[in-house]
Design a protein around this motif. Structure first.
Motif, PDB file in Angstrom:
ATOM      1  N   ILE A  25       0.868  -1.176   0.000  1.00  0.00           N
ATOM      2  CA  ILE A  25       0.000   0.000   0.000  1.00  0.00           C
ATOM      3  C   ILE A  25       0.900   1.220   0.000  1.00  0.00           C
ATOM      4  O   ILE A  25       1.582   1.510   0.979  1.00  0.00           O
ATOM      5  N   ASP A  26       0.940   1.901  -1.132  1.00  0.00           N
ATOM      6  CA  ASP A  26       1.784   3.079  -1.336  1.00  0.00           C
ATOM      7  C   ASP A  26       0.946   4.322  -1.069  1.00  0.00           C
ATOM      8  O   ASP A  26       0.259   4.825  -1.953  1.00  0.00           O
ATOM      9  N   THR A  27       0.963   4.793   0.181  1.00  0.00           N
ATOM     10  CA  THR A  27       0.129   5.935   0.550  1.00  0.00           C
ATOM     11  C   THR A  27       0.644   7.250  -0.032  1.00  0.00           C
ATOM     12  O   THR A  27      -0.122   8.190  -0.182  1.00  0.00           O
ATOM     13  N   ASN A  28       1.922   7.327  -0.360  1.00  0.00           N
ATOM     14  CA  ASN A  28       2.461   8.556  -0.963  1.00  0.00           C
ATOM     15  C   ASN A  28       1.888   8.794  -2.353  1.00  0.00           C
ATOM     16  O   ASN A  28       1.710   9.941  -2.777  1.00  0.00           O
ATOM     17  N   ASP A  30      -0.971   6.952  -3.481  1.00  0.00           N
ATOM     18  CA  ASP A  30      -2.341   6.418  -3.479  1.00  0.00           C
ATOM     19  C   ASP A  30      -2.488   5.209  -4.390  1.00  0.00           C
ATOM     20  O   ASP A  30      -3.386   5.139  -5.232  1.00  0.00           O
ATOM     21  N   HIS A  32      -2.311   0.754  -4.657  1.00  0.00           N
ATOM     22  CA  HIS A  32      -2.168  -0.610  -4.160  1.00  0.00           C
ATOM     23  C   HIS A  32      -1.358  -1.332  -5.222  1.00  0.00           C
ATOM     24  O   HIS A  32      -1.708  -1.308  -6.404  1.00  0.00           O
ATOM     25  N   SER A  45      -5.108   2.515  -8.312  1.00  0.00           N
ATOM     26  CA  SER A  45      -5.180   3.719  -7.473  1.00  0.00           C
ATOM     27  C   SER A  45      -6.344   3.603  -6.489  1.00  0.00           C
ATOM     28  O   SER A  45      -7.297   2.870  -6.714  1.00  0.00           O
ATOM     29  N   THR A  47      -8.614   6.143  -3.399  1.00  0.00           N
ATOM     30  CA  THR A  47      -8.828   7.492  -2.877  1.00  0.00           C
ATOM     31  C   THR A  47      -9.314   7.489  -1.440  1.00  0.00           C
ATOM     32  O   THR A  47      -9.274   8.510  -0.783  1.00  0.00           O
ATOM     33  N   ASP A  49      -9.399   6.423   2.657  1.00  0.00           N
ATOM     34  CA  ASP A  49      -8.461   6.094   3.716  1.00  0.00           C
ATOM     35  C   ASP A  49      -8.446   4.590   3.930  1.00  0.00           C
ATOM     36  O   ASP A  49      -9.449   3.904   3.722  1.00  0.00           O
ATOM     37  N   ILE A  50      -7.318   4.073   4.360  1.00  0.00           N
ATOM     38  CA  ILE A  50      -7.202   2.647   4.658  1.00  0.00           C
ATOM     39  C   ILE A  50      -7.602   2.439   6.112  1.00  0.00           C
ATOM     40  O   ILE A  50      -7.034   3.051   7.011  1.00  0.00           O
TER      41      ILE A  50
END
Length: 70
Positions: A25-28, A30, A32, A45, A47, A49-50
């Motif tokens: 999970i690449d939050t920088n 957005d 997966h 992609s 949008t 929150d996890i």
């Protein structure tokens, strides 16, 4: 309900063979990212929150027939 998330790949698998499957999970950015044996095979992609909970994660579930409840 927190909803659900699916990420599919057409990467072939062979019976009686081990595979290393990793979901990042690449939050920088957005994203997966799904890796099989160290190779990126899918990137999607997101949008929302996890959210974390105590529910099961299913890998390799049958998309057409399985519902993951058994």
């Amino acid at each position: 309900s927190l909803g659900s998330y699916s990420q599919l790949t057409t990467t072939p698998v062979s019976p009686n063979t081990w595979f290393h499957i990793t979901q990042v999970i690449d939050t920088n950015n957005d994203l997966h990212k799904l890796y099989v044996n160290g190779v990126l095979v899918a990137s999607t992609s997101f949008t929302n929150d996890i959210l974390y909970d105590n529910k099961s994660i299913f890998l390799g579930r049958d998309v057409d027939y399985g519902n993951g409840s058994g």
